[in-house]
Scaffold this active site. Sequence first.
Site, PDB file in Angstrom:
ATOM      1  N   HIS A  93      10.641 -18.349  42.902  1.00 34.02           N
ATOM      2  CA  HIS A  93       9.825 -17.738  41.848  1.00 34.02           C
ATOM      3  C   HIS A  93      10.696 -16.741  41.103  1.00 34.02           C
ATOM      4  O   HIS A  93      11.825 -16.471  41.535  1.00 34.02           O
ATOM      5  CB  HIS A  93       8.613 -17.009  42.441  1.00 34.02           C
ATOM      6  CG  HIS A  93       9.013 -16.048  43.528  1.00 34.02           C
ATOM      7  ND1 HIS A  93       9.661 -14.870  43.263  1.00 34.02           N
ATOM      8  CD2 HIS A  93       8.928 -16.138  44.878  1.00 34.02           C
ATOM      9  CE1 HIS A  93       9.939 -14.259  44.403  1.00 34.02           C
ATOM     10  NE2 HIS A  93       9.521 -15.011  45.411  1.00 34.02           N
ATOM     11  N   HIS A 114       5.900 -10.520  41.905  1.00 27.60           N
ATOM     12  CA  HIS A 114       5.688 -11.916  41.563  1.00 27.60           C
ATOM     13  C   HIS A 114       4.444 -12.361  42.299  1.00 27.60           C
ATOM     14  O   HIS A 114       3.959 -11.649  43.178  1.00 27.60           O
ATOM     15  CB  HIS A 114       6.908 -12.763  41.959  1.00 27.60           C
ATOM     16  CG  HIS A 114       7.268 -12.600  43.402  1.00 27.60           C
ATOM     17  ND1 HIS A 114       6.703 -13.371  44.398  1.00 27.60           N
ATOM     18  CD2 HIS A 114       8.089 -11.720  44.023  1.00 27.60           C
ATOM     19  CE1 HIS A 114       7.181 -12.973  45.566  1.00 27.60           C
ATOM     20  NE2 HIS A 114       8.016 -11.963  45.381  1.00 27.60           N
ATOM     21  N   ASN A 166       0.929 -15.538  51.334  1.00 25.79           N
ATOM     22  CA  ASN A 166       1.865 -15.101  52.379  1.00 25.79           C
ATOM     23  C   ASN A 166       1.121 -14.640  53.630  1.00 25.79           C
ATOM     24  O   ASN A 166       1.676 -14.624  54.720  1.00 25.79           O
ATOM     25  CB  ASN A 166       2.749 -13.962  51.872  1.00 25.79           C
ATOM     26  CG  ASN A 166       3.810 -14.443  50.886  1.00 25.79           C
ATOM     27  OD1 ASN A 166       4.125 -15.630  50.840  1.00 25.79           O
ATOM     28  ND2 ASN A 166       4.350 -13.524  50.112  1.00 25.79           N
ATOM     29  N   HIS A 177      12.026  -6.416  43.680  1.00 19.80           N
ATOM     30  CA  HIS A 177      10.814  -5.648  44.017  1.00 19.80           C
ATOM     31  C   HIS A 177      11.061  -4.151  43.886  1.00 19.80           C
ATOM     32  O   HIS A 177      10.238  -3.410  43.373  1.00 19.80           O
ATOM     33  CB  HIS A 177      10.388  -5.951  45.460  1.00 19.80           C
ATOM     34  CG  HIS A 177       9.668  -7.244  45.600  1.00 19.80           C
ATOM     35  ND1 HIS A 177       8.390  -7.423  45.116  1.00 19.80           N
ATOM     36  CD2 HIS A 177      10.036  -8.422  46.168  1.00 19.80           C
ATOM     37  CE1 HIS A 177       8.008  -8.672  45.393  1.00 19.80           C
ATOM     38  NE2 HIS A 177       8.986  -9.290  46.011  1.00 19.80           N
ATOM     39  N   THR A 183       6.387 -16.262  47.875  1.00 21.57           N
ATOM     40  CA  THR A 183       7.505 -16.841  48.616  1.00 21.57           C
ATOM     41  C   THR A 183       7.096 -17.991  49.543  1.00 21.57           C
ATOM     42  O   THR A 183       7.692 -19.073  49.494  1.00 21.57           O
ATOM     43  CB  THR A 183       8.202 -15.738  49.429  1.00 21.57           C
ATOM     44  OG1 THR A 183       8.703 -14.767  48.515  1.00 21.57           O
ATOM     45  CG2 THR A 183       9.346 -16.292  50.262  1.00 21.57           C
ATOM     46  N   ASP A 226      16.142 -16.212  46.975  1.00 18.85           N
ATOM     47  CA  ASP A 226      14.761 -15.736  46.786  1.00 18.85           C
ATOM     48  C   ASP A 226      14.648 -14.850  45.542  1.00 18.85           C
ATOM     49  O   ASP A 226      15.454 -13.937  45.344  1.00 18.85           O
ATOM     50  CB  ASP A 226      14.328 -14.955  48.033  1.00 18.85           C
ATOM     51  CG  ASP A 226      12.820 -14.885  48.164  1.00 18.85           C
ATOM     52  OD1 ASP A 226      12.141 -14.489  47.192  1.00 18.85           O
ATOM     53  OD2 ASP A 226      12.310 -15.240  49.242  1.00 18.85           O
ATOM     54  N   GLU A 253      10.534 -23.371  61.591  1.00 13.28           N
ATOM     55  CA  GLU A 253      10.484 -23.146  63.045  1.00 13.28           C
ATOM     56  C   GLU A 253       9.252 -23.772  63.694  1.00 13.28           C
ATOM     57  O   GLU A 253       9.062 -23.683  64.905  1.00 13.28           O
ATOM     58  CB  GLU A 253      10.511 -21.644  63.329  1.00 13.28           C
ATOM     59  CG  GLU A 253      11.851 -21.012  62.992  1.00 13.28           C
ATOM     60  CD  GLU A 253      11.765 -19.500  62.910  1.00 13.28           C
ATOM     61  OE1 GLU A 253      11.595 -18.874  63.955  1.00 13.28           O
ATOM     62  OE2 GLU A 253      11.832 -18.959  61.791  1.00 13.28           O
TER      63      GLU A 253
HETATM   64 ZN   LIG Z   1      10.272 -15.082  47.260  1.00 13.73          ZN
END
Ligand SMILES: [Zn+2]
Length: 466
Positions: free
Chosen positions: A285, A398, A139, A241, A118, A81, A185
Site C-alpha cells: 500500500h 494508510h 489487521n 507512519h 498491511t 512495506d 507461518e
Molecule cells: Zn504495510
Amino acid sequence: MASHQESSALLSTAGPRKTAASTLVFISLAITTAVALSAAAAFSFLFFSSSSSPSPHSTEALSSRPLSKLKHPVVLIISSDGFRFGYQFKTDLPNINRLIRNGTAAELGLIPVFPTLTFPNHYSIVTGLYPPYHGIINNYFTDPIDGQVFNMGSHEPKWWLGEPLWETVSNHGLKASTYFWPGSEVHKGSWNCPSNYCMPYNESVPFEERVDTVLSYFDLPSDQIPSFMTLYFEDPDHQGHQYGPDDVRITNAVVEIDALMGRLIRGMEERGVFQDVNIILLGDHGMAGTCDKRVIALDDLAEWVKIPKEWVQSYTPLLSIRPPPGYSTSDIVAKMNEGLESGRVGNGEFLRVYLKEDLPSRLHYSDSYRIPPIVGLVGEGFTVKQTRSSGQECGGAHGYDNAFFSMRTIFIAHGPRFARGRKVPSFENVQIYNMVTRILKIDGASNNGSVSFADAVVLPTHSNLE
Ligand SMILES: [Zn+2]
C-alpha cells in the site's frame, strides 16, 4: 478546549459549503475509481502496443528468454512495506531503476485492495482474493460468532482462508520458501512452514541477513532450490507512519531498500542466476500524510447518536463499528451521516458512514460475516478518533479507500518471463497470484484475478524452452 473552539470556528466557516464539499469529495473519488477500473479493463488490449518500444531487445518481447543456469523457473516476490508509488522518483535509486529499465513496471503503480492495510493486502497478493474471501478483513478484528480476536500474531488456520502461493506450490510437489509474509507461518494443506525454508517473524533480523539467506538458497542442489520465494522489509512503512510521506527520512529509507536490491542483484550475478530469476518487487500500500487538525471525533456526534468506544472495532483510516444486538444499524448509520452532514461536526464532510452492504461494490468489502455491519470511509489524510484531543502531531497513515492515488504502491517485475522496458497500466494486486502460477506452470486455486490479465503481463514460453 482552545482547540475545540478553534475547530468549531473552522466549522462555522466551512458550514455553508459543506454539502458541495462532501459531494465533491465523494464524486471525485468515484470518478478516480471509474477511471482506474476502466483503465484496467480497456488497457489490457493495449499491452502489446504500449509495450517495449523498438530496442535491441524488441525481438524478445514476444516470448520469454531461456534459463541459462537454473533447471526450473523461480519467482521471488519482495515486499517493501508502505513503498508508496512515487517514492522511486524521490532520488536516484540505481538498482531499482535497473530493474525498471530492464523489466516490466506498472506505469502508475499497483492498486492495493480495500482496506489498504498491511495484512489484508499481503494476503491478497499471495491468494488472489479480496479480503472477504481470504478472511483477513483487517489487521485485527473480533469474530462475531465465537468472540475470538484475530491479531497480527494469530497463526491458527481458521482465520486464513483461500490458498496462498506457498501452499499451491507445495501442493504441486515444488519447494517454496518464505522470509516473512503474513500467513506464511500458518500450517495449511501440504504447507507446514518447514524450518530453514519458512522463517518465523522477527522484525529484529537485519535486512542484509534476510537477503543473504535468500541468496543462499541458490547455492543448494538444483532440486532443493525453491520455485517460489518471499522476502519482506518493514521499511519505508515504519518511517512513513512516524514522519509522513514527504519527510527526508523516507528518502533515506528508500535509498536503503535500493542498496538491498543492489546486494541481491550482485549476489545473484555472482551465482549466475540473476537473469534466470523472476523478481517481483512490490509494496502492500502507499501512505498519506496526516495531521491532528484533520481529525473527526465520534464524540462530536453525540447530539445525533452516541457511539461508545466498545462498539468500535477499528477507528482509522478504516472505521468499523459493531453495535450490540438489539440496535438498528441502519438507524445508527442514518443518524451518524445526519450529524456528519450537518456542518456542525469538525471535518464531518470527510467521513461517510455505510451499512457494509451499501458500500460501493468496487471496494469488494461486504461479503464476510467478519466485517462489522457499519463501515466508514474516511477522507484522504483524515483521522477518526473517539475524542477530540489537543495534539498537533503530524505523521502518516494508510488503510483508506484504494481509489486514492496516495494508496498506490509499486510493481516492478524483472526476469525471463517479463518483457524488458515495458510499462503496463495500473492493476489490482489480486492479479499477481495468476502471474506466479503461470510462470511456474502450475494450476492455481480459483481466485478474483483474471487469467487473461496474467497472460497479458507474463511472456509466453516457447514450447522448446526450459
Ligand atoms: Zn504495510
